[in-house]
Design a protein around this motif. Sequence first.
Motif, short mmCIF file in Angstrom:
data_model
loop_
_atom_site.label_atom_id
_atom_site.label_comp_id
_atom_site.label_asym_id
_atom_site.label_seq_id
_atom_site.Cartn_x
_atom_site.Cartn_y
_atom_site.Cartn_z
N LEU A 78 0.72 -1.34 0.00
CA LEU A 78 0.32 0.06 -0.09
C LEU A 78 0.67 1.58 0.12
CD1 LEU A 78 -3.09 -0.66 1.60
CD2 LEU A 78 -3.07 -0.88 0.50
N ALA A 79 2.34 1.38 0.87
CA ALA A 79 3.29 2.21 0.40
C ALA A 79 3.55 2.49 -0.61
CB ALA A 79 3.74 2.11 1.59
N ALA A 80 3.82 1.46 -0.95
CA ALA A 80 4.39 1.49 -2.16
C ALA A 80 3.50 2.21 -3.69
CB ALA A 80 5.19 0.07 -3.27
N MET A 81 2.08 1.85 -3.46
CA MET A 81 0.88 2.22 -4.40
C MET A 81 0.88 3.35 -4.28
SD MET A 81 -1.63 -0.28 -5.23
CE MET A 81 -1.20 -1.18 -2.91
N ALA A 82 1.01 3.88 -2.98
CA ALA A 82 1.24 5.64 -2.85
C ALA A 82 1.75 6.57 -3.19
CB ALA A 82 1.16 6.15 -1.02
N LEU A 83 3.26 5.90 -3.02
CA LEU A 83 4.34 6.38 -3.42
C LEU A 83 4.58 6.65 -4.78
CD1 LEU A 83 7.17 5.70 -0.46
CD2 LEU A 83 6.06 7.11 -1.07
N ALA A 84 4.20 5.26 -5.60
CA ALA A 84 3.83 5.52 -7.08
C ALA A 84 3.35 6.68 -7.50
CB ALA A 84 3.60 3.79 -7.25
N VAL A 85 1.84 6.74 -7.24
CA VAL A 85 0.87 8.17 -7.81
C VAL A 85 1.67 8.72 -7.02
CG1 VAL A 85 -1.28 8.93 -6.82
CG2 VAL A 85 -1.32 6.14 -7.32
N TYR A 86 2.75 9.20 -5.89
CA TYR A 86 3.51 10.52 -6.25
C TYR A 86 4.11 10.74 -6.74
CZ TYR A 86 5.75 14.05 -3.36
OH TYR A 86 6.49 15.45 -2.91
N PHE A 87 4.64 9.71 -7.04
CA PHE A 87 5.98 10.34 -8.40
C PHE A 87 4.92 9.97 -9.08
CE2 PHE A 87 8.25 8.15 -11.69
CZ PHE A 87 9.31 8.74 -11.50
N LEU A 88 4.03 9.87 -9.60
CA LEU A 88 3.33 10.25 -10.95
C LEU A 88 3.05 11.52 -11.30
CD1 LEU A 88 2.78 6.74 -12.09
CD2 LEU A 88 4.09 7.47 -12.93
N GLU A 89 2.35 11.83 -9.94
CA GLU A 89 1.73 13.09 -9.97
C GLU A 89 2.50 14.57 -10.08
OE1 GLU A 89 -1.36 14.15 -10.39
OE2 GLU A 89 -2.14 12.08 -11.14
N THR A 90 3.70 13.88 -9.22
CA THR A 90 5.20 15.06 -9.02
C THR A 90 5.79 15.29 -9.84
OG1 THR A 90 5.89 13.94 -7.23
CG2 THR A 90 4.66 15.49 -6.94
N ASN A 91 6.54 14.43 -10.88
CA ASN A 91 7.58 14.03 -11.79
C ASN A 91 7.42 15.25 -13.04
OD1 ASN A 91 9.70 13.38 -13.33
ND2 ASN A 91 9.16 10.89 -13.26
N ALA A 92 8.05 15.78 -13.38
CA ALA A 92 7.74 17.25 -14.77
C ALA A 92 8.01 16.35 -15.97
CB ALA A 92 9.39 17.70 -13.81
N LEU A 93 8.98 15.00 -15.56
CA LEU A 93 8.88 14.57 -17.36
C LEU A 93 7.78 14.07 -17.44
CD1 LEU A 93 11.04 13.95 -19.38
CD2 LEU A 93 11.38 11.77 -18.29
N VAL A 94 7.12 13.42 -17.02
CA VAL A 94 5.90 12.33 -16.88
C VAL A 94 4.80 13.56 -17.44
CG1 VAL A 94 3.43 11.12 -16.02
CG2 VAL A 94 5.76 10.93 -15.27
N ARG A 95 4.91 15.12 -16.30
CA ARG A 95 4.60 15.68 -16.86
C ARG A 95 4.24 16.64 -18.37
NH1 ARG A 95 5.46 19.48 -13.05
NH2 ARG A 95 4.51 17.91 -11.26
N TRP A 96 5.31 16.84 -18.96
CA TRP A 96 5.34 17.06 -20.07
C TRP A 96 5.25 16.05 -21.47
CZ3 TRP A 96 9.62 15.26 -23.96
CH2 TRP A 96 9.58 16.30 -24.89
N LEU A 97 5.48 15.04 -20.80
CA LEU A 97 4.86 13.76 -21.99
C LEU A 97 3.24 14.00 -21.97
CD1 LEU A 97 7.05 11.45 -20.67
CD2 LEU A 97 7.17 12.27 -22.77
N ARG A 98 2.24 13.98 -21.73
CA ARG A 98 0.95 14.61 -21.17
C ARG A 98 0.66 15.37 -22.46
NH1 ARG A 98 -0.99 14.32 -15.16
NH2 ARG A 98 -0.38 12.80 -14.17
#
Length: 62
Positions: free
Chosen positions: A42-62
Amino acid sequence: MLFGPSVIIAGGSFIAVALLDRIADNFGITWLGVALKLAVPLAAMALAVYFLETNALVRWLR
């Protein structure tokens, strides 16, 4: 760099959680093993969501 600090920390924490689960199982503390098996994913899933929401590269790819 092959073994950066994050890889060493992740490996050490993985070994520590596995060791703690094994020790709890050997001494009959079943609730600790169950709690680890529930809390860690559960902690790993929460941290993965946090990473995907705050990563600038992923935000740039959207």
